[in-house]
Write an enzyme that holds these catalytic residues in place. Sequence first.
Site, PDB file in Angstrom:
ATOM      1  N   ARG A  97      -7.571  -0.413   1.357  1.00  0.00           N
ATOM      2  CA  ARG A  97      -8.047  -1.487   0.539  1.00  0.00           C
ATOM      3  C   ARG A  97      -8.615  -1.423  -0.818  1.00  0.00           C
ATOM      4  NH1 ARG A  97     -12.213  -2.293   5.571  1.00  0.00           N
ATOM      5  NH2 ARG A  97     -10.302  -1.619   6.491  1.00  0.00           N
ATOM      6  N   ASP A 111      -2.611  10.198   4.174  1.00  0.00           N
ATOM      7  CA  ASP A 111      -3.821   9.920   4.544  1.00  0.00           C
ATOM      8  C   ASP A 111      -4.577  10.992   5.265  1.00  0.00           C
ATOM      9  OD1 ASP A 111      -6.265   8.476   4.567  1.00  0.00           O
ATOM     10  OD2 ASP A 111      -5.564   6.980   5.777  1.00  0.00           O
ATOM     11  N   LYS A 138       0.918  -1.101  -0.062  1.00  0.00           N
ATOM     12  CA  LYS A 138      -0.047  -0.003   0.242  1.00  0.00           C
ATOM     13  C   LYS A 138       1.048   1.143  -0.037  1.00  0.00           C
ATOM     14  CE  LYS A 138      -3.118   2.323   3.190  1.00  0.00           C
ATOM     15  NZ  LYS A 138      -3.610   2.374   4.541  1.00  0.00           N
ATOM     16  N   LYS A 185      -9.807  12.436   8.870  1.00  0.00           N
ATOM     17  CA  LYS A 185      -9.321  11.928  10.222  1.00  0.00           C
ATOM     18  C   LYS A 185      -9.528  13.198  11.341  1.00  0.00           C
ATOM     19  CE  LYS A 185      -6.104   8.350   8.268  1.00  0.00           C
ATOM     20  NZ  LYS A 185      -6.688   7.477   9.031  1.00  0.00           N
ATOM     21  N   ASP A 205     -12.111   6.778   4.353  1.00  0.00           N
ATOM     22  CA  ASP A 205     -10.841   6.655   5.310  1.00  0.00           C
ATOM     23  C   ASP A 205     -10.561   5.114   5.177  1.00  0.00           C
ATOM     24  OD1 ASP A 205      -8.510   7.417   6.855  1.00  0.00           O
ATOM     25  OD2 ASP A 205      -9.615   7.179   8.655  1.00  0.00           O
TER      26      ASP A 205
END
Length: 503
Positions: free
Chosen positions: A354, A273, A268, A280, A350
């Site tokens: 995946r 992020d 990944k 977040k 978030d």
Amino acid sequence: MPPTITATDRPLEKTPADAVVVGIGKGSAGPLPTPGAEAVDRLLGGRLLPALADLGARGAQDEVTRVASLGQGPFPVVAAVGLGAPEATGGYSPEAIRRAAGAASRALTGRGSVVTLLAAVGGTPDAERLHAVGEGALLGAYEFTAYKSDLPADRPTPPREFTVVVPDAGAAKAPLARVRAVADAVALVRDLVNTPPNDLHPAELASRGAAAGKAAGLKVEVLDEDDLVAGGYGGILAVGAGSARGPRLLRMTYTGKKAQKKVALVGKGITFDSGGLSIKPAAKMDEMKSDMAGAAAVIATVCLVAQLGLPVEVTATVPMAENLPSGTAYRPADVVTFRNGKKAEITNTDAEGRVILADAIARAAEDSPDVLLETSTLTGAQLVALGARTAGVMGSDDMRDAVVAASRRSGEPMWPMPMPEELRRGIDSPVADFVNANADRMGGMLVGAHFLAEFVPAGLPWAHVDIAGPSFNTGAPWGYTPKGGTGVPVRTLLATIEDLLTR
């Protein structure tokens, strides 16, 4: 320049250095000497061990006690490093030795050359023990100073030269060459993870990975936005849509002579992020520069495999994106179509890792590999379940257990985790094939693995290694692990690949 490491079989009194390292164990009545400590004690006229006792040395892990030699040896300082309690056999595990070597390196900042007798712990050193000493010494000497201004030329730095005392210096040459290669690979991961996200956006990470691959003689391919659209990589494009700095997919292939296995690596590469529109909290968001640790690890691993010349074919498929909120960001309720045609309803932006990994796994599977190994900072649930130092491993039973076994030898703690069938129902969607995140937080690490499993072909042995905690040390340094990027799980991936060649 990285520190050097060599071996010597010369007598200790003829091996000058700025410091010498010995190991001591933790006993019920005080520190336990090892052959190396006893050798230095004899050289110092029987003064070392009493001095350590007087100074309160206990032999606990990460404890380093320094004693001046007062001119009694060819080194001004003796560093006695704790190994912890001995095992039932009376010896010490390779990881205890590796950790001790790293603690000594950190404690000897300012000492240019170091002689270590840790390879003598428990008797004549074997290759595994020598590897542990070398890896611990080099990894413990790591520092990241790329963004430090006006560093004084005479500042104390980690040791630059390590000399390992062994019975046969010639026999140690090849093992130490391997140690050097492994340490360089781990340092590459640490450097990438520690680089701030304004300087390591997806295109830059792809460029640095490609440069490392080309230097290792690999076949390299970088897909930009247009290539990703043409290739149907809907997950990577969706996550990257919120940033002005577009996503990438890096492919790196090594084909060894007489390759016995074909291995797919996937990692990944979220270069930062924010959580996207499902943003977040501000607290600790800065740590999300480490969300590309899985990508860095597989880049370094395939280069390491090439450097070691293993008889295996390895292809790393590395998706990269920056997950930011903007007017072009993907939204909760969007439906994303992946490369293999499957569709996911986005319930949480978030849970983006995946989403990009789905495309990468689908692409990696097209190569018909014998096994697929994927690693990622996938879930905060990994930290909740296993803490900051132990990774969770999921996947097919055989590969999951093989990775865990390799991790135990490598010194990167991992734990096998199940994929209960009832948790799969948590990603059912009334709109698409599945959702990307379950509102029920229970078993979040395992649910994430179920999502990835949707893209692994039936019958393909695979493992998913969740390194959300172990890849980035937010606390104080310990053993050979610095603050910041750790390099996990490069050593486990290498050991797993090597194990495949003996199966």
